[in-house]
Design a protein around this motif. Structure first.
Motif, PDB file in Angstrom:
ATOM      1  N   HIS A  37       0.829  -1.203   0.000  1.00 27.84           N
ATOM      2  CA  HIS A  37       0.000   0.000   0.000  1.00 27.84           C
ATOM      3  C   HIS A  37       0.868   1.259   0.000  1.00 27.84           C
ATOM      4  CE1 HIS A  37      -2.831  -2.932   2.068  1.00 27.84           C
ATOM      5  NE2 HIS A  37      -3.483  -2.581   0.978  1.00 27.84           N
ATOM      6  N   ILE A  38       1.918   1.249   0.811  1.00 28.81           N
ATOM      7  CA  ILE A  38       2.804   2.409   0.881  1.00 28.81           C
ATOM      8  C   ILE A  38       3.525   2.606  -0.446  1.00 28.81           C
ATOM      9  CG2 ILE A  38       4.895   3.322   1.984  1.00 28.81           C
ATOM     10  CD1 ILE A  38       3.912   2.025   4.588  1.00 28.81           C
ATOM     11  N   ASP A  39       3.997   1.526  -1.018  1.00 26.12           N
ATOM     12  CA  ASP A  39       4.678   1.599  -2.311  1.00 26.12           C
ATOM     13  C   ASP A  39       3.737   2.140  -3.395  1.00 26.12           C
ATOM     14  OD1 ASP A  39       6.557   1.150  -4.378  1.00 26.12           O
ATOM     15  OD2 ASP A  39       5.724  -0.838  -4.759  1.00 26.12           O
ATOM     16  N   GLU A  40       2.527   1.630  -3.430  1.00 31.56           N
ATOM     17  CA  GLU A  40       1.576   2.012  -4.478  1.00 31.56           C
ATOM     18  C   GLU A  40       1.113   3.466  -4.359  1.00 31.56           C
ATOM     19  OE1 GLU A  40      -1.447  -0.875  -3.958  1.00 31.56           O
ATOM     20  OE2 GLU A  40      -0.261  -2.535  -4.799  1.00 31.56           O
ATOM     21  N   PHE A  68      -2.154   9.890   4.309  1.00 33.02           N
ATOM     22  CA  PHE A  68      -2.738  10.224   3.011  1.00 33.02           C
ATOM     23  C   PHE A  68      -3.884   9.265   2.697  1.00 33.02           C
ATOM     24  CE2 PHE A  68      -2.621   9.180  -1.590  1.00 33.02           C
ATOM     25  CZ  PHE A  68      -2.962  10.407  -2.128  1.00 33.02           C
ATOM     26  N   MET A  69      -3.642   7.975   2.910  1.00 29.94           N
ATOM     27  CA  MET A  69      -4.671   6.967   2.662  1.00 29.94           C
ATOM     28  C   MET A  69      -5.825   7.110   3.653  1.00 29.94           C
ATOM     29  SD  MET A  69      -2.025   3.782   2.136  1.00 29.94           S
ATOM     30  CE  MET A  69      -3.328   2.569   2.109  1.00 29.94           C
ATOM     31  N   LEU A  70      -5.493   7.405   4.906  1.00 27.64           N
ATOM     32  CA  LEU A  70      -6.521   7.501   5.940  1.00 27.64           C
ATOM     33  C   LEU A  70      -7.469   8.667   5.686  1.00 27.64           C
ATOM     34  CD1 LEU A  70      -7.601   6.351   8.611  1.00 27.64           C
ATOM     35  CD2 LEU A  70      -6.039   7.910   9.807  1.00 27.64           C
ATOM     36  N   SER A  71      -6.942   9.796   5.228  1.00 28.87           N
ATOM     37  CA  SER A  71      -7.799  10.958   5.000  1.00 28.87           C
ATOM     38  C   SER A  71      -8.849  10.664   3.925  1.00 28.87           C
ATOM     39  CB  SER A  71      -6.965  12.185   4.625  1.00 28.87           C
ATOM     40  OG  SER A  71      -6.335  12.035   3.369  1.00 28.87           O
ATOM     41  N   GLU A  72      -8.495   9.815   2.972  1.00 30.22           N
ATOM     42  CA  GLU A  72      -9.475   9.430   1.962  1.00 30.22           C
ATOM     43  C   GLU A  72     -10.628   8.659   2.597  1.00 30.22           C
ATOM     44  OE1 GLU A  72      -9.482   7.557  -2.537  1.00 30.22           O
ATOM     45  OE2 GLU A  72      -7.982   6.815  -1.107  1.00 30.22           O
ATOM     46  N   LYS A  73     -10.296   7.757   3.532  1.00 29.98           N
ATOM     47  CA  LYS A  73     -11.339   6.992   4.220  1.00 29.98           C
ATOM     48  C   LYS A  73     -12.172   7.902   5.125  1.00 29.98           C
ATOM     49  CE  LYS A  73     -10.374   3.024   2.453  1.00 29.98           C
ATOM     50  NZ  LYS A  73     -11.326   2.422   1.479  1.00 29.98           N
ATOM     51  N   ASP A  86       9.643   1.933   5.866  1.00 30.62           N
ATOM     52  CA  ASP A  86      10.271   2.747   4.825  1.00 30.62           C
ATOM     53  C   ASP A  86      10.861   1.843   3.746  1.00 30.62           C
ATOM     54  OD1 ASP A  86       9.735   5.245   6.105  1.00 30.62           O
ATOM     55  OD2 ASP A  86      11.386   4.864   7.472  1.00 30.62           O
ATOM     56  N   LEU A  87      12.120   1.463   3.927  1.00 32.71           N
ATOM     57  CA  LEU A  87      12.839   0.688   2.926  1.00 32.71           C
ATOM     58  C   LEU A  87      12.109  -0.612   2.577  1.00 32.71           C
ATOM     59  CD1 LEU A  87      16.666   0.443   2.820  1.00 32.71           C
ATOM     60  CD2 LEU A  87      15.320  -1.603   2.433  1.00 32.71           C
ATOM     61  N   LYS A  88      11.539  -1.261   3.587  1.00 27.34           N
ATOM     62  CA  LYS A  88      10.839  -2.529   3.348  1.00 27.34           C
ATOM     63  C   LYS A  88       9.648  -2.367   2.406  1.00 27.34           C
ATOM     64  CE  LYS A  88      12.019  -4.775   7.746  1.00 27.34           C
ATOM     65  NZ  LYS A  88      11.441  -5.335   9.007  1.00 27.34           N
ATOM     66  N   SER A  89       9.082  -1.166   2.352  1.00 26.00           N
ATOM     67  CA  SER A  89       7.925  -0.944   1.483  1.00 26.00           C
ATOM     68  C   SER A  89       8.303  -0.963   0.012  1.00 26.00           C
ATOM     69  CB  SER A  89       7.270   0.396   1.820  1.00 26.00           C
ATOM     70  OG  SER A  89       6.754   0.395   3.126  1.00 26.00           O
ATOM     71  N   PHE A  90       9.561  -0.687  -0.286  1.00 21.48           N
ATOM     72  CA  PHE A  90       9.998  -0.609  -1.679  1.00 21.48           C
ATOM     73  C   PHE A  90      10.785  -1.834  -2.122  1.00 21.48           C
ATOM     74  CE2 PHE A  90      10.035   3.784   0.102  1.00 21.48           C
ATOM     75  CZ  PHE A  90       8.825   4.172  -0.454  1.00 21.48           C
TER      76      PHE A  90
END
Length: 657
Positions: free
Chosen positions: A321-324, A346-351, A567-571
């Motif tokens: 999700h973070i990567d996308e 950022f994702m939470l504000s959409e919800k 962080d790094l793990k997301s990519f």
């Protein structure tokens, strides 16, 4: 909240200026999706996108009186009290909006009105008679306001991306400013990472004429009042309770429902507790839950939800999700970042918006005013150790700095840790304060910038820059007060309130409100005794003691842990660099953008393509996140979005030509 834009003078004719202001406004639609409007005069154009919160029908902007026109982003929380004062002076109102209160207050008090506002705001006020524009920003820079001088004109906007719409303009980075940002997590003063774009400083207002900027005035600075600390911890707690309770009361003023963010830490838990005292109805709370247990705080969130009985929504976030979402989040960051923590928000504000909520209360600001950051502990250690540098016992406190980081308590790591902190013993008490350590950690980035830029770490230059922003009485403060000031001037206003606050919530039309940043709270706590805020290494000690009996024991007794995301793990999930990250970190794209050395970036990527270690340190996380977000920032500067305005959503069109 809203978006504001303005164009003063320049070589544009009336129709060209109107087209330009509409184009600028179109990029701010996410900030105010409920309607938009423009004002067009002979010399001045103003634009506005509205997030309707107070006086849903009558608060449309730009708003004009006989003499002035205002385009305003923000909230004046004490607008009811100010309205009463103005009515006693004979002022007549035609709406119940805080916008009209701001406009009429300026008419009556002039620029002194800014000191009367309890709120968060960025304002453009055009004087039709004197042909003068006044621009102003709130005390702590909660709401953004940028200025660009271009082709003989002055352009103003809530967000930098609005300038991308201007004919003949292309956003480019100032490499020296970018390096300063890399070291400090923000640029100092009013500079930004972009050439020709600056930020209106917090607590200031500026005057412009058709000839250009005429003057700059500061109406507020942290620590310039003459505060006095309560004598006892109990008295300090009573003062905090009274101030914070009233701050929450004011920030619940709204004509739409107000929710709250609940992270699981003490700051947001206190705010939700206070919200429940004022709000008799069951209100909505929102949180982020992580698939990775290392980052997940959902246990503590559920404990608090049970205590306040809120209607709770938790958004589960994983690496992918973070990567996308990172590229879209960077579009709204508008600058390089050092961690991915803003992406889940950022994702939470959409919800939040999907659940019918436009306003949320959050806990930002507590760490700065109550010494909650690790930098405060590090400074306290250095000050204590520095009184006896030869001591073998004092540096042992290093092991207790970070209870949540295993390598700090590892005896085999102690020698390296001691050597690292020993390097700061003679330079922790200059104007940079805790930023000395941040800059020391981040100086490695100089190795990754392109060799065409002679960027080197120059501590003396940073200190001299810091001297330009500190007030005259800075030297009279305690070490922790100095760090409070510097953290609020750099990390808070230029980074956290941007990359985790204003930009992430308003990306989806949600307004964040921050009770800890009520100026009455900040000013009072700035003068509280240091030991009330940091007792030993116990951070935000006063907050825990004051509200301990209102919160679950699990939250009060948990070790301090900052909000972070993978962080790094997301990519590098799935055994290698993700497709999107691989594109932006590829040799060809790194060479094309020309900011970083493609060989150094390639080595960094290869290091983790071989496999992810069990534990990843701060430095590697920071390097990947900063370089990748910088590449994406360049992408958006070169490929700006085009968002046409909906003519049916126009609520105001004033032609004053």
């Amino acid at each position: 909240m809203c978006g504001v834009a303005g164009i003063l003078a320049g070589g544009l004719d009336g129709s060209s200026r109107e087209r330009a202001i509409c184009s600028m406004v179109s990029t701010l639609n996410h900030r105010g999706p409920d309607g938009w409007g423009i004002y067009c005069g002979v010399e001045m154009a103003l634009g506005h996108t509205r997030l309707s919160i107070v006086d849903l029908q009558g608060g449309h902007q730009p708003m004009m009186s006989d003499r002035y026109v205002i385009s305003y982003n923000g909230e004046i929380y004490n607008h009811i009290e100010l309205r009463g004062d103005l009515e006693k002076k004979g002022v007549v109102f035609s709406t119940t909006s805080d916008t009209e209160v701001a406009l009429k207050a300026f008419e009556v008090y002039g620029a002194e009105a800014f000191s009367l506002f309890n709120g968060q705001f960025a304002m453009l006020i055009w004087d039709r008679r004197e042909k003068e524009l006044v621009v102003a920003r709130d005390r702590y820079g909660i709401r953004p306001l940028y200025v660009l001088e271009h082709e003989g004109g002055w352009y103003f906007s809530s967000e930098i991306k609005a300038f991308d719409t201007l004919s003949g303009y292309r956003r480019t980075m100032d490499m020296q400013a970018l390096f300063e940002h890399a070291l400090l997590w923000n640029t100092m003063g009013d500079s930004t990472v972009y050439n020709k774009i600056r930020s209106v400083s917090a607590g200031t207002y500026e005057r412009f004429t058709t000839q250009g900027r005429a003057s700059v005035h500061r109406y507020y600075e942290i620590g310039e009042s003459c505060g006095v600390s309560p004598a006892t911890l109990e008295e300090a707690g009573e003062a905090l309770e009274e101030l914070l309770l009233d701050s929450v009361r004011l920030r619940l003023r709204s004509d739409v429902p107000v929710g709250a963010y609940l992270s699981g830490g003490i700051d947001s838990s206190v705010i939700t507790h206070l919200t429940s005292l004022w709000n008799r109805d069951r209100f909505k709370t929102f949180s982020v839950a992580f698939e990775d247990a290392e980052f997940d705080e959902s246990f503590f969130q559920k404990e608090m939800v049970s205590r306040i009985n809120s209607d709770h929504l938790a958004l589960e976030v994983g690496y992918r999700h973070i990567d996308e979402h990172f590229l879209d989040a960077v579009y709204h960051f508008e600058r390089p970042v050092f961690r991915t923590a803003g992406v889940p928000l950022f994702m939470l504000s959409e919800k939040v918006r999907e659940n019918g909520i436009k306003v949320v209360l959050t806990g930002e600001g507590a760490d700065e005013i109550l010494c909650g950051y690790d930098s405060f502990k590090e400074l306290k250690l250095l000050e204590f150790w520095g009184r006896d540098p030869a001591s073998k016992m004092r540096p042992l406190l290093i092991k207790k700095l970070y209870p949540h980081l295993r390598h700090y308590s590892n005896p085999r790591q102690y020698g390296l840790m001691k050597m690292y902190y020993e390097g700061f013993l003679k330079e922790y008490d200059n104007e940079l304060s805790g930023l000395n350590i941040r800059a020391g950690n981040n100086r490695i980035l100089s190795n990754y910038f392109h060799k065409d830029y002679p960027l080197t770490f120059e501590k003396d230059r940073l200190i001299e820059t810091a001297r330009q922003v500190v007030p005259d009485n800075f030297s009279t403060w305690t070490l922790l007060q100095k760090n409070q000031f510097m953290e609020m001037k750099t990390l808070l206003s230029g980074y956290l309130l941007s990359s985790q606050g204003d930009r992430m919530s308003l990306a989806h039309g949600v307004e964040g409100r921050y009770p800890f940043l009520d100026h009455r709270v900040v000013e009072a706590l700035f003068y509280f005794k240091d030991r009330f805020k940091l007792r030993g290494f116990s951070q935000k000690y006063l907050l825990g003691k004051t509200y301990g009996h209102h919160l679950p024991d699990a939250i009060i007794n948990r070790p301090k842990k900052p909000y972070t995301a993978p962080d790094l793990k997301s990519f590098f999930h799935g055994g290698g660099l993700s497709e999107q990250a691989a594109h932006f970190l590829s040799e060809d794209v790194v060479r094309e953008y020309g900011v970083f050395d493609e060989t150094m970036v390639g080595r960094l990527v290869a290091k983790f393509n071989r496999g992810m270690p069990a534990e990843v340190g701060y430095r590697d996380n920071m390097l990947i996140t900063f370089i990748l977000s910088c590449q994406m920032t360049h992408h958006w500067a070169r490929n700006p979005k085009k968002d046409p305005l909906d003519p049916a959503a126009m609520t105001v069109r004033i032609d004053d030509r």
